[in-house]
Scaffold this active site. Structure first.
Site, mmCIF file in Angstrom:
data_model
loop_
_atom_site.group_PDB
_atom_site.id
_atom_site.type_symbol
_atom_site.label_atom_id
_atom_site.label_comp_id
_atom_site.label_asym_id
_atom_site.label_seq_id
_atom_site.Cartn_x
_atom_site.Cartn_y
_atom_site.Cartn_z
ATOM 1 N N ASP A 1 -6.746 4.625 -4.769
ATOM 2 C CA ASP A 1 -7.444 4.527 -3.476
ATOM 3 C C ASP A 1 -8.025 5.932 -3.250
ATOM 4 O O ASP A 1 -8.188 6.691 -4.221
ATOM 5 C CB ASP A 1 -6.470 4.111 -2.354
ATOM 6 C CG ASP A 1 -7.189 3.750 -1.049
ATOM 7 O OD1 ASP A 1 -7.776 2.658 -0.975
ATOM 8 O OD2 ASP A 1 -7.189 4.556 -0.096
ATOM 9 N N LYS B 1 0.867 -1.193 0.000
ATOM 10 C CA LYS B 1 0.000 0.000 0.000
ATOM 11 C C LYS B 1 0.890 1.225 0.000
ATOM 12 O O LYS B 1 2.042 1.170 0.460
ATOM 13 C CB LYS B 1 -0.877 0.010 1.257
ATOM 14 C CG LYS B 1 -2.054 0.954 1.178
ATOM 15 C CD LYS B 1 -3.231 0.346 0.428
ATOM 16 C CE LYS B 1 -4.320 1.347 0.158
ATOM 17 N NZ LYS B 1 -5.497 0.727 -0.440
HETATM 18 P P1 NDP Z 1 -12.632 8.280 -3.032
HETATM 19 O O1 NDP Z 1 -11.569 9.269 -2.772
HETATM 20 O O2 NDP Z 1 -13.079 8.065 -4.432
HETATM 21 O O3 NDP Z 1 -13.936 8.642 -2.167
HETATM 22 C C1 NDP Z 1 -13.942 8.775 -0.776
HETATM 23 C C2 NDP Z 1 -15.295 9.351 -0.402
HETATM 24 O O4 NDP Z 1 -15.484 9.310 0.996
HETATM 25 C C3 NDP Z 1 -15.453 10.809 -0.798
HETATM 26 O O5 NDP Z 1 -16.782 10.992 -1.195
HETATM 27 C C4 NDP Z 1 -15.152 11.559 0.497
HETATM 28 O O6 NDP Z 1 -15.725 12.853 0.561
HETATM 29 C C5 NDP Z 1 -15.820 10.626 1.463
HETATM 30 N N1 NDP Z 1 -15.394 10.752 2.840
HETATM 31 C C6 NDP Z 1 -14.152 10.856 3.344
HETATM 32 N N2 NDP Z 1 -14.184 10.871 4.684
HETATM 33 C C7 NDP Z 1 -15.494 10.784 5.024
HETATM 34 C C8 NDP Z 1 -16.196 10.709 6.234
HETATM 35 N N3 NDP Z 1 -15.554 10.755 7.395
HETATM 36 N N4 NDP Z 1 -17.542 10.583 6.198
HETATM 37 C C9 NDP Z 1 -18.208 10.548 5.031
HETATM 38 N N5 NDP Z 1 -17.590 10.597 3.845
HETATM 39 C C10 NDP Z 1 -16.265 10.715 3.848
HETATM 40 O O7 NDP Z 1 -12.152 6.918 -2.377
HETATM 41 P P2 NDP Z 1 -12.609 5.436 -2.707
HETATM 42 O O8 NDP Z 1 -14.064 5.392 -2.964
HETATM 43 O O9 NDP Z 1 -11.667 4.870 -3.706
HETATM 44 O O10 NDP Z 1 -12.265 4.704 -1.329
HETATM 45 C C11 NDP Z 1 -13.189 4.682 -0.236
HETATM 46 C C12 NDP Z 1 -12.788 3.585 0.745
HETATM 47 O O11 NDP Z 1 -12.787 2.321 0.069
HETATM 48 C C13 NDP Z 1 -11.394 3.719 1.361
HETATM 49 O O12 NDP Z 1 -11.422 3.170 2.647
HETATM 50 C C14 NDP Z 1 -10.539 2.823 0.451
HETATM 51 O O13 NDP Z 1 -9.375 2.367 1.107
HETATM 52 C C15 NDP Z 1 -11.523 1.691 0.214
HETATM 53 N N6 NDP Z 1 -11.238 0.882 -0.962
HETATM 54 C C16 NDP Z 1 -11.161 1.438 -2.203
HETATM 55 C C17 NDP Z 1 -10.920 0.631 -3.307
HETATM 56 C C18 NDP Z 1 -10.954 1.166 -4.684
HETATM 57 O O14 NDP Z 1 -10.909 0.349 -5.624
HETATM 58 N N7 NDP Z 1 -11.057 2.463 -4.911
HETATM 59 C C19 NDP Z 1 -10.654 -0.813 -3.148
HETATM 60 C C20 NDP Z 1 -10.866 -1.304 -1.796
HETATM 61 C C21 NDP Z 1 -11.096 -0.468 -0.766
HETATM 62 P P3 NDP Z 1 -15.045 14.149 -0.085
HETATM 63 O O15 NDP Z 1 -15.544 14.180 -1.477
HETATM 64 O O16 NDP Z 1 -15.536 15.240 0.769
HETATM 65 O O17 NDP Z 1 -13.561 13.954 -0.002
#
Ligand code: NDP
Length: 460
Positions: A180, A140
């Protein structure tokens, strides 16, 4: 019979003693890394029945070895912002375990990134990658860079500087990063371009999550969200339940959340709430996903703006409140520790039937325990969100054979992999006396393959 029981009790006690000792060693060595220690504790505790039955893992000191990264790279990322000021961030890559394949895991750009967060994510990735059945080890990376409000030029400048250093440690057979939080198709494109320029060759398989025009795979963008819904559907099917006709709440509105919402809706569910890091929206008639995509996937906007277009919906400031929206299925897809014990209690009181962790470690250990002890179906992240890395491995396979599979083919493979992960986790949980506890089942199944490979390869 009594002797057998006594022997088993002795074995369990030795396993417990070993887990306590091994955890203490890890804790002393990493005492300020709370997220990493949280992940290690959760996994070590769930392995007691395996260690009791297979003392070879204790003899080979597998826990101490698996919790120590093979390599941790920390580096300076200098870049120049649009005002001409020099900025400096810190970059990380943990190459955690390569027993079953080259290091594989995403890159996160977020101001909260530090060694503890990268190590917790890298540690979990070892088990998740093993569960997919694909030949990939755990890694990671990331940086404490905040992409919010940055111009496209600034993002490119930062990303290129990040790659100037990281490229020394990666390669299609060494370490293959992906996206991520804060790293999507645009950042992967800039990283790939910079890697290609520095190395002077076209290593298509060096990064995954690439654009379709230059070696990306169909379904990679959708894979984590779709995979999550496939996993939860499978879990619910065993109890005669389904997404069809269910009310769903999804936190976040990023890559994982958007495609979890899309697949849930395709399966006949109504998604009524989603969020960003400022607050959440509630639309009782069902969220208009096209609006959310326009705002968050393509627009760099705030989720609060949704209500400008849909006045029947409501916006609430703050993130935790989303868990007070009554629902049948809750999918936390934002970030780690976003759901605590109190939020879990409210969901249970409101009649939630299933939880699927889309984000990594979104539920605190107490919240997860509460769901499991209350008999709520609980799909743990390591298993439920493995779809992204699984399709990344399929992207690597396509890159090395120079073939491109159709969207239908990759989607069908993804669904097959998620079903297989679910079945493996159920089987391992029941074989080791933890029936119904998928958290333990997926840790056990993921662990044994890696641990056996480590033993076979000697002390390296
Ligand atoms: P993104 O950056 O695309 O999206 C993250 C989202 O979460 C954004 O909408 C962000 O808001 C929001 N967010 C952040 N903190 C909070 C909070 N405390 N409460 C509510 N919303 C919040 O990331 P991903 O979708 O790629 O990743 C999300 C999760 O999934 C992470 O934990 C990542 O490690 C996990 N993951 C991702 C994978 C992938 O393929 N992308 C694979 C496996 C796991 P804002 O727009 O305001 O920043």
């Amino acid at each position: 019979m009594q002797i057998l029981e006594r022997v088993e009790e002795t074995d369990i006690q030795s396993a417990r003693d070993y887990v306590t000792k091994a955890y203490e060693t890890v804790r002393k060595r990493n005492r300020h890394e709370s997220e990493f220690l949280q992940a290690v504790k959760e996994i070590f505790d769930s392995l007691v029945p395996v260690l009791a039955r297979h003392p070879k893992y204790i003899e080979h000191r597998i826990l101490e070895r698996i919790a120590e990264p093979e390599r941790m790279i920390v580096f300076k990322v200098p870049w120049v912002d649009d005002q001409g000021n020099v900025q400096v961030n810190r970059g990380f890559r943990v190459q955690f375990n390569s027993a079953i394949g080259p290091y594989k895991g995403g890159i996160r750009f977020h101001p909260s990134v530090n060694a503890s967060i990268i190590k917790f994510l890298g540690f979990e990735q070892i088990f998740k990658n093993s569960l997919t059945g694909q030949p990939i080890g755990g890694g990671k990376g990331g940086a404490d860079f905040d992409p919010k409000g940055k111009s496209d030029r600034e993002i490119m400048s930062f990303t290129q500087s990040f790659m100037n250093e990281l490229c020394k440690y990666m390669g299609p057979d060494t370490d293959i990063p992906a996206g991520d939080i804060g790293v999507g198709a645009r950042e992967i494109g800039y990283m790939f371009g910079q890697y290609k320029k520095i190395r002077g060759r076209y290593d298509a398989g060096v990064l995954t999550g690439k654009g379709l025009e230059y070696g990306g795979s169909f379904t990679r963008k959708e894979a984590t969200g779709y995979g999550l819904v496939y996993f939860v559907e499978e879990m619910m099917k065993d109890q005669g339940l389904s997404f069809k006709g269910s009310t769903v709440v999804v936190s976040g509105s990023g890559n994982v959340a958007l495609y979890a919402m899309e697949k849930a809706a395709q399966f006949g569910a109504k998604v009524v709430a989603c969020s960003d890091s400022d607050g959440y929206i509630y639309d009782k008639n069902g969220i208009h996903l096209d609006t959310v995509k326009r705002l968050k996937e393509f627009g760099n906007k705030r989720i609060s703006e949704y209500v400008d277009e849909h006045p029947e919906a409501r916006y609430f400031t703050g993130c935790l409140g989303i868990w007070s929206v009554p629902c049948d299925i809750a999918l936390p897809c934002a970030t780690q520790n976003e759901m605590d014990e109190k939020a879990a209690q409210v969901l249970i009181e409101n009649g939630v039937k299933a939880i699927g962790e889309g984000a990594n470690m979104p539920c605190s250990q107490e919240a997860a325990r509460q769901f499991l002890d209350s008999g709520i179906l609980f799909g743990p992240a390591k298993a439920a969100n493995a779809g992204g890395v699984a399709v990344s491995a399929l992207e690597m396979a396509q890159n090395s054979t120079r073939l491109r599979w159709t969207a239908e083919e990759t989607d069908a493979r993804l669904r097959g992999i998620m079903t297989d992960i679910y079945r493996k986790s159920v089987k391992a949980a029941s074989e080791y006396g933890r029936a119904g506890y998928l958290t333990d089942g997926c840790n056990i199944a993921g662990f044994m393959k890696v641990a056996d490979a480590m033993i076979a390869q000697g002390v390296v």
